[in-house]
Design a protein around this motif. Structure first.
Motif, mmCIF file in Angstrom:
data_model
loop_
_atom_site.group_PDB
_atom_site.id
_atom_site.type_symbol
_atom_site.label_atom_id
_atom_site.label_comp_id
_atom_site.label_asym_id
_atom_site.label_seq_id
_atom_site.Cartn_x
_atom_site.Cartn_y
_atom_site.Cartn_z
ATOM 1 N N GLU A 148 0.905 4.182 -2.751
ATOM 2 C CA GLU A 148 0.649 5.575 -2.371
ATOM 3 C C GLU A 148 1.730 6.486 -2.940
ATOM 4 N N ASP A 174 -16.144 -2.543 1.658
ATOM 5 C CA ASP A 174 -17.263 -2.450 0.713
ATOM 6 C C ASP A 174 -17.569 -3.816 0.106
ATOM 7 N N GLY A 208 -5.665 3.213 3.432
ATOM 8 C CA GLY A 208 -7.074 3.462 3.720
ATOM 9 C C GLY A 208 -7.981 3.033 2.589
ATOM 10 N N ASP A 209 -7.515 3.176 1.353
ATOM 11 C CA ASP A 209 -8.297 2.745 0.199
ATOM 12 C C ASP A 209 -8.421 1.220 0.159
ATOM 13 N N VAL A 210 -7.355 0.533 0.577
ATOM 14 C CA VAL A 210 -7.395 -0.932 0.651
ATOM 15 C C VAL A 210 -8.453 -1.371 1.656
ATOM 16 N N PHE A 268 -3.089 4.416 -4.848
ATOM 17 C CA PHE A 268 -4.014 4.253 -3.722
ATOM 18 C C PHE A 268 -3.198 4.188 -2.443
ATOM 19 N N ALA A 314 -11.036 0.380 2.756
ATOM 20 C CA ALA A 314 -12.364 0.743 2.261
ATOM 21 C C ALA A 314 -12.843 -0.241 1.199
ATOM 22 N N ALA A 315 -11.937 -0.653 0.309
ATOM 23 C CA ALA A 315 -12.313 -1.560 -0.780
ATOM 24 C C ALA A 315 -12.756 -2.913 -0.240
ATOM 25 N N ALA A 339 0.835 -1.210 0.000
ATOM 26 C CA ALA A 339 0.000 0.000 0.000
ATOM 27 C C ALA A 339 0.865 1.254 0.000
#
Length: 275
Positions: free
Chosen positions: A77, A93, A85-87, A82, A89-90, A73
């Motif tokens: 970044e 979801d 935090g995007d990991v 990404f 969130a993904a 990650a």
């Protein structure tokens, strides 16, 4: 949450390690490709700790695996792709989307219906990601980076979902015998043509067929072939080490003994386990 358990601490450590000025030279030069083998290795070490039921070691190995996620990650970044935090969130979801029976009040009849819904959702995600050019095959979505025995299982399971499967273990056992005979024939062919690359290639292909059918037999037996092989590896290692110890107790080195003498130690090691 204390500082020692705060995810931000490990993120800060990773950022420091990758810092172009004061970071670690080894960490700074790594790429996704160079780190990937370590990621796979750490996943296997997690599985090993679970297999040994060593929860203290499992804690450490899960930390090592988490660090791999943090490492990838961080590199993403730095490229502006990404961040960690995007990991999070993904995957959050995705888990909510794939579990509507938990998070959206949907009713699921049984585990078979749940598996069908899971696969349908995964296919929908692939189509959304790749568009109309997405692979529409029943075998789509099986990662090529998996260990080959695991990929074999996934291929077989996917094919079985559309009805392409043996009805039970008996015909698989018959097929295994057939493949074993074909391996024997190719061994003889290679012996008759030493150094022939075509003979070696045919032998490799037949051995692959044999292993593929063996994995299928494990699937029909509801046995994880990885766990079964791990068990066989442990048994072999345990008995071989016992052989070495017996030979040493007799004042000999196992490597200095002929095969028939080694076999006698092997038999003793097996008998020792059964008593």
């Amino acid at each position: 949450m204390t500082e020692s358990t705060d995810i931000h601490r490990i993120l800060a450590i990773m950022a420091r390690l990758r810092d172009p000025q004061g970071g670690c030279p080894w960490d700074r030069k790594q790429t996704f490709a160079t780190i990937a083998p370590y990621t796979v290795e750490e996943a296997y070490e997690v599985a090993d700790a679970i297999d040994r039921n060593d929860l203290d070691d499992l804690k450490d190995e899960l930390g090592d695996l988490l660090f791999q996620v943090v490492f990838h990650a961080r590199m993403a970044e730095e490229q502006g792709a990404f961040a960690f935090g995007d990991v999070v969130a993904a995957i959050s979801d995705k888990m909510e989307r794939r579990h509507p029976h938990v998070f959206a009040g949907m009713s699921i009849a049984d585990s078979d219906a749940l598996n069908a819904m899971w696969d349908a959702e995964k296919k929908k995600e692939r189509l959304a990601k790749l568009g109309v050019e997405a692979d529409a095959s029943a075998l789509a979505g099986i990662a090529r980076g998996l260990p080959e025995w695991q990929r074999a299982l996934k291929l077989q399971k996917k094919a079985a979902m559309v009805g392409f499967d043996w009805p039970g273990p008996a015909p698989v056992i018959d097929k295994l015998k057939e493949e074993l005979e074909e391996v024997r024939v190719e061994f003889e062919a290679r012996a008759a043509a030493p150094g022939d690359p075509a003979a070696q290639d045919r032998l490799e292909e037949e051995l692959g067929d044999l292993l593929f059918v063996a994995a299928n037999l494990a699937r029909h037996a509801k046995v994880d072939p990885g766990a079964a092989l791990r068990r066989a590896n442990h048994k072999f290692e345990r008995r071989f080490r016992a052989m070495e110890a017996m030979a040493a107790a007799d004042g000999m080195r196992l490597a200095d003994l002929p095969l028939d003498a080694q076999d006698r130690y092997w038999d003793r090691a097996k008998q020792q386990e059964s008593t």
